[in-house]
Design a protein around this motif. Structure first.
Motif, PDB file in Angstrom:
ATOM      1  N   ALA A 247      22.482 -17.770 -64.543  1.00 14.09           N
ATOM      2  CA  ALA A 247      22.142 -17.883 -65.970  1.00 14.09           C
ATOM      3  C   ALA A 247      20.632 -17.709 -66.157  1.00 14.09           C
ATOM      4  O   ALA A 247      20.179 -16.974 -67.048  1.00 14.09           O
ATOM      5  N   TYR A 248      19.866 -18.358 -65.296  1.00 14.09           N
ATOM      6  CA  TYR A 248      18.397 -18.264 -65.386  1.00 14.09           C
ATOM      7  C   TYR A 248      17.954 -16.797 -65.267  1.00 14.09           C
ATOM      8  O   TYR A 248      17.096 -16.334 -66.019  1.00 14.09           O
ATOM      9  N   ARG A 249      18.569 -16.074 -64.327  1.00 15.06           N
ATOM     10  CA  ARG A 249      18.142 -14.673 -64.110  1.00 15.06           C
ATOM     11  C   ARG A 249      18.350 -13.837 -65.379  1.00 15.06           C
ATOM     12  O   ARG A 249      17.517 -13.021 -65.728  1.00 15.06           O
ATOM     13  N   GLN A 250      19.468 -14.085 -66.068  1.00 21.75           N
ATOM     14  CA  GLN A 250      19.699 -13.337 -67.320  1.00 21.75           C
ATOM     15  C   GLN A 250      18.691 -13.757 -68.389  1.00 21.75           C
ATOM     16  O   GLN A 250      18.158 -12.929 -69.113  1.00 21.75           O
ATOM     17  N   LEU A 251      18.426 -15.064 -68.451  1.00 18.72           N
ATOM     18  CA  LEU A 251      17.507 -15.567 -69.480  1.00 18.72           C
ATOM     19  C   LEU A 251      16.080 -15.076 -69.238  1.00 18.72           C
ATOM     20  O   LEU A 251      15.320 -14.831 -70.170  1.00 18.72           O
ATOM     21  N   LYS A 252      15.753 -14.931 -67.977  1.00 17.28           N
ATOM     22  CA  LYS A 252      14.391 -14.555 -67.582  1.00 17.28           C
ATOM     23  C   LYS A 252      13.995 -13.189 -68.181  1.00 17.28           C
ATOM     24  O   LYS A 252      12.835 -12.941 -68.467  1.00 17.28           O
ATOM     25  N   ARG A 253      14.999 -12.325 -68.392  1.00 16.51           N
ATOM     26  CA  ARG A 253      14.700 -11.005 -68.966  1.00 16.51           C
ATOM     27  C   ARG A 253      14.155 -11.175 -70.384  1.00 16.51           C
ATOM     28  O   ARG A 253      13.268 -10.471 -70.809  1.00 16.51           O
ATOM     29  N   LYS A 254      14.740 -12.131 -71.114  1.00 11.84           N
ATOM     30  CA  LYS A 254      14.297 -12.333 -72.497  1.00 11.84           C
ATOM     31  C   LYS A 254      13.112 -13.301 -72.590  1.00 11.84           C
ATOM     32  O   LYS A 254      12.302 -13.218 -73.498  1.00 11.84           O
ATOM     33  N   PHE A 255      13.050 -14.242 -71.640  1.00 14.24           N
ATOM     34  CA  PHE A 255      11.975 -15.257 -71.664  1.00 14.24           C
ATOM     35  C   PHE A 255      11.216 -15.179 -70.323  1.00 14.24           C
ATOM     36  O   PHE A 255      11.490 -15.964 -69.410  1.00 14.24           O
ATOM     37  N   PRO A 256      10.297 -14.235 -70.189  1.00  9.35           N
ATOM     38  CA  PRO A 256       9.652 -14.012 -68.892  1.00  9.35           C
ATOM     39  C   PRO A 256       8.854 -15.209 -68.379  1.00  9.35           C
ATOM     40  O   PRO A 256       8.610 -15.314 -67.177  1.00  9.35           O
ATOM     41  N   ASP A 257       8.514 -16.125 -69.290  1.00  6.20           N
ATOM     42  CA  ASP A 257       7.750 -17.323 -68.906  1.00  6.20           C
ATOM     43  C   ASP A 257       8.607 -18.441 -68.342  1.00  6.20           C
ATOM     44  O   ASP A 257       8.097 -19.457 -67.878  1.00  6.20           O
ATOM     45  N   LEU A 258       9.911 -18.281 -68.462  1.00  3.90           N
ATOM     46  CA  LEU A 258      10.837 -19.382 -68.157  1.00  3.90           C
ATOM     47  C   LEU A 258      10.730 -19.843 -66.698  1.00  3.90           C
ATOM     48  O   LEU A 258      10.595 -19.029 -65.786  1.00  3.90           O
ATOM     49  N   GLN A 259      10.788 -21.164 -66.513  1.00  2.00           N
ATOM     50  CA  GLN A 259      10.808 -21.734 -65.160  1.00  2.00           C
ATOM     51  C   GLN A 259      12.124 -22.495 -64.975  1.00  2.00           C
ATOM     52  O   GLN A 259      12.616 -23.126 -65.914  1.00  2.00           O
ATOM     53  N   LEU A 260      12.652 -22.431 -63.781  1.00  2.00           N
ATOM     54  CA  LEU A 260      13.906 -23.157 -63.474  1.00  2.00           C
ATOM     55  C   LEU A 260      13.612 -24.220 -62.424  1.00  2.00           C
ATOM     56  O   LEU A 260      13.002 -23.941 -61.390  1.00  2.00           O
ATOM     57  N   LEU A 261      14.110 -25.424 -62.711  1.00  2.23           N
ATOM     58  CA  LEU A 261      13.913 -26.533 -61.787  1.00  2.23           C
ATOM     59  C   LEU A 261      15.283 -27.029 -61.335  1.00  2.23           C
ATOM     60  O   LEU A 261      16.125 -27.386 -62.173  1.00  2.23           O
ATOM     61  N   LEU A 262      15.501 -26.985 -60.033  1.00  2.00           N
ATOM     62  CA  LEU A 262      16.751 -27.525 -59.491  1.00  2.00           C
ATOM     63  C   LEU A 262      16.391 -28.706 -58.610  1.00  2.00           C
ATOM     64  O   LEU A 262      15.719 -28.535 -57.585  1.00  2.00           O
ATOM     65  N   ILE A 263      16.795 -29.893 -59.031  1.00  2.00           N
ATOM     66  CA  ILE A 263      16.468 -31.085 -58.242  1.00  2.00           C
ATOM     67  C   ILE A 263      17.764 -31.643 -57.682  1.00  2.00           C
ATOM     68  O   ILE A 263      18.725 -31.854 -58.425  1.00  2.00           O
ATOM     69  N   GLY A 264      17.789 -31.865 -56.377  1.00  2.00           N
ATOM     70  CA  GLY A 264      19.029 -32.383 -55.805  1.00  2.00           C
ATOM     71  C   GLY A 264      18.760 -33.335 -54.671  1.00  2.00           C
ATOM     72  O   GLY A 264      18.088 -32.994 -53.698  1.00  2.00           O
ATOM     73  N   SER A 265      19.258 -34.552 -54.800  1.00  2.75           N
ATOM     74  CA  SER A 265      19.008 -35.528 -53.729  1.00  2.75           C
ATOM     75  C   SER A 265      20.019 -35.337 -52.608  1.00  2.75           C
ATOM     76  O   SER A 265      21.099 -34.793 -52.803  1.00  2.75           O
ATOM     77  N   MET A 266      19.641 -35.777 -51.433  1.00  4.46           N
ATOM     78  CA  MET A 266      20.549 -35.749 -50.287  1.00  4.46           C
ATOM     79  C   MET A 266      21.070 -37.170 -50.095  1.00  4.46           C
ATOM     80  O   MET A 266      20.327 -38.036 -49.644  1.00  4.46           O
ATOM     81  N   ALA A 267      22.319 -37.388 -50.433  1.00  2.00           N
ATOM     82  CA  ALA A 267      22.905 -38.721 -50.241  1.00  2.00           C
ATOM     83  C   ALA A 267      23.435 -38.810 -48.811  1.00  2.00           C
ATOM     84  O   ALA A 267      23.911 -37.815 -48.259  1.00  2.00           O
ATOM     85  N   SER A 268      23.353 -40.018 -48.227  1.00  4.42           N
ATOM     86  CA  SER A 268      23.766 -40.147 -46.825  1.00  4.42           C
ATOM     87  C   SER A 268      25.275 -39.961 -46.644  1.00  4.42           C
ATOM     88  O   SER A 268      25.747 -39.700 -45.555  1.00  4.42           O
ATOM     89  N   ASP A 269      26.044 -40.093 -47.733  1.00  2.75           N
ATOM     90  CA  ASP A 269      27.495 -39.916 -47.598  1.00  2.75           C
ATOM     91  C   ASP A 269      27.915 -38.506 -48.001  1.00  2.75           C
ATOM     92  O   ASP A 269      29.075 -38.238 -48.222  1.00  2.75           O
ATOM     93  N   ASP A 270      26.936 -37.570 -48.115  1.00  5.58           N
ATOM     94  CA  ASP A 270      27.258 -36.224 -48.566  1.00  5.58           C
ATOM     95  C   ASP A 270      26.716 -35.177 -47.599  1.00  5.58           C
ATOM     96  O   ASP A 270      25.660 -34.580 -47.836  1.00  5.58           O
ATOM     97  N   PRO A 271      27.426 -34.952 -46.491  1.00  2.00           N
ATOM     98  CA  PRO A 271      26.920 -34.058 -45.454  1.00  2.00           C
ATOM     99  C   PRO A 271      26.861 -32.595 -45.877  1.00  2.00           C
ATOM    100  O   PRO A 271      26.185 -31.787 -45.227  1.00  2.00           O
ATOM    101  N   GLU A 272      27.559 -32.219 -46.964  1.00  2.37           N
ATOM    102  CA  GLU A 272      27.563 -30.823 -47.403  1.00  2.37           C
ATOM    103  C   GLU A 272      26.203 -30.399 -47.978  1.00  2.37           C
ATOM    104  O   GLU A 272      25.895 -29.221 -48.049  1.00  2.37           O
ATOM    105  N   GLY A 273      25.403 -31.402 -48.385  1.00  2.00           N
ATOM    106  CA  GLY A 273      24.171 -31.143 -49.127  1.00  2.00           C
ATOM    107  C   GLY A 273      23.231 -30.143 -48.480  1.00  2.00           C
ATOM    108  O   GLY A 273      22.771 -29.200 -49.132  1.00  2.00           O
TER     109      GLY A 273
END
Ligand code: UDP
Length: 411
Positions: A247-273
């Motif tokens: 979605a960000y990549r499509q939006l970036k064409r129209k809003f070249p200034d756009l920044q995307l922030l993905l924050i994700g914690s690593m929980a000890s019970d979530d080995p897939e992280g």
């Protein structure tokens, strides 16, 4: 099992945010339940929604005069691989449960059950599938048992569900975010629907000073003055971080200034992280306007708080979702939200009122664009979101519902 320590919290500090009747009802019930011995058991003291909620509810229950312990089960890494598979299968994923899996699941339940004393507690609340097996091996005596399920188990993988259900017959009550999450034929008789909540006074949600905002912005590595959209979630395929990047990549064409922030914690019970995190970095490639951060970069509650405040839109583009605390957290900060039209998200996100519900990348692009282009609309959505959280999703309402449940079970 290990005890988890919590910081002190006082009910009276919540008075400014909450209707008077709610506080009065809590105080009245507290008198009735004074001294009640309550145990919470889950799989991790940090990371993900359950730990987040317990860090608030446990101290508040204590302040109400209850004697509350929070214990986290001990288990080897293979157990958490299994329970993550179980979590996915309970949300409908195809998988196979072997006899070896069952032996491991039951061994951990048995080992942890050894820490429970007969009649040590009046009520025990076991959260999610990881500790669900304990009552089959522990002698809880007259203690009332509650299973709090935070996931949507309405259309699960049958093999995993049938196995889990054999443990549910030990329980006196079940709590689900929505009644419809409990599958037909569930072996628990009494089902309560209690949605999760956020804590307006936690570092995650409280107001931040200018100084704190500034410091957080530096840690987040964002360029100020340029628009940001964010998703805060564990790195998990159901949260669809790749879809957010699309979605960000499509939006970036129209809003070249756009920044995307993905924050994700690593929980000890979530080995897939870790795996998803690495896949995600590869998928993004070289783009300095995308930041992928986690607790390993020193991103804690205050930084998440700041990110949810400065974002023009907070996304939760989940494909399956129990509730998504991240929506209420952003709404509390008057930030417009866009969420996948699944699970508990529509409980919080009312399409066109405080944000939008989406079912595809294209819809995510369409509605994000609408918000980015209309600051007045963004303000209105933000205000409405705040009111929805204030009425329905604060921890005081949650606390009251727990106390009502405890009274029902013990009096
Ligand atoms: N969270 C966080 N840091 C992160 C990712 C998530 O503090 O990097 C928090 C988030 O703010 C929320 C919780 O973890 O409070 C996630 O809860 P949610 O119900 O959204 O999802 P769950 O992880 O329980 O599936």
């Amino acid at each position: 099992m290990r005890s988890t320590q919590v910081n002190k919290k006082l009910l009276k500090d919540y008075q400014p945010f909450v209707e008077e009747e709610v506080i009065e009802s809590i105080i009245e019930l507290s008198r009735e339940l004074k001294g009640l011995r309550v145990l919470h058991v889950n799989a991790t003291s940090f990371g993900g929604g359950v730990a987040e909620i317990l860090h608030t509810l446990v101290p508040l229950m204590k302040d109400c005069g209850l004697e509350v312990d929070w214990k986290v089960i001990d288990a080897p890494p293979q157990f958490f691989d299994l329970t993550k598979r179980m979590h996915n299968a309970l949300q409908g994923k195809e998988d196979f449960l072997s006899e070896e899996d069952k032996r491991l699941f039951e061994k951990v339940a048995k080992d942890n059950a050894a820490y429970i004393g007969i009649d040590e507690y009046d009520v025990a609340v076991l959260h999610d599938p990881q500790p669900v097996g304990l009552p089959a091996f522990a002698n809880f005596g007259n203690c009332k048992l509650v299973w709090r399920c935070h996931i949507d188990t309405s259309s699960p993988n049958e093999v995993f569900w049938n196995y889990l259900n054999t443990f549910l017959s030990y329980y006196d009550a079940g709590i689900f975010t929505l009644k419809s999450y409990a599958k037909d034929g569930i072996a628990i008789e009494k089902i309560y629907d209690i949605p999760p909540s956020i804590d307006p006074l936690s570092n995650k949600n409280r107001m931040l000073s200018e100084e704190e905002m500034k410091k957080a912005m530096t840690k987040l590595g964002l360029v100020s003055g340029r628009p940001v959209i964010a998703q805060v979630s564990r790195f998990d395929p159901w949260k669809d971080p790749m879809g957010v990047v699309d979605a960000y990549r499509q939006l970036k064409r129209k809003f070249p200034d756009l920044q995307l922030l993905l924050i994700g914690s690593m929980a000890s019970d979530d080995p897939e992280g870790w795996k998803i995190y690495e896949d995600l970095l590869r998928y993004i490639g070289m783009d300095y306007d995308v930041k992928v951060l986690s607790n390993f970069h020193g991103i804690g509650d205050i930084e998440v708080n700041a990110a949810q405040r400065i974002s023009k839109v907070v996304l939760q583009k989940s494909l399956r979702e129990g509730f998504a605390l991240t929506m209420s957290e952003a709404m509390w900060k008057k930030t417009p939200v866009i969420g996948g039209n699944v699970g508990g998200i529509p409980l919080q996100v009312h399409h066109g009122v405080n944000g939008y519900l989406v079912e595809s990348v294209d819809e995510t692009v369409e509605y994000t664009e609408r918000i980015l282009e209309n600051p007045d609309l963004a303000k209105e959505l933000g205000r409405n979101g705040y009111e929805i959280v204030k009425k329905h999703f604060l921890c005081t309402r949650h606390l009251l519902q727990y106390l009502e449940l405890f009274r029902d079970l013990t009096r």
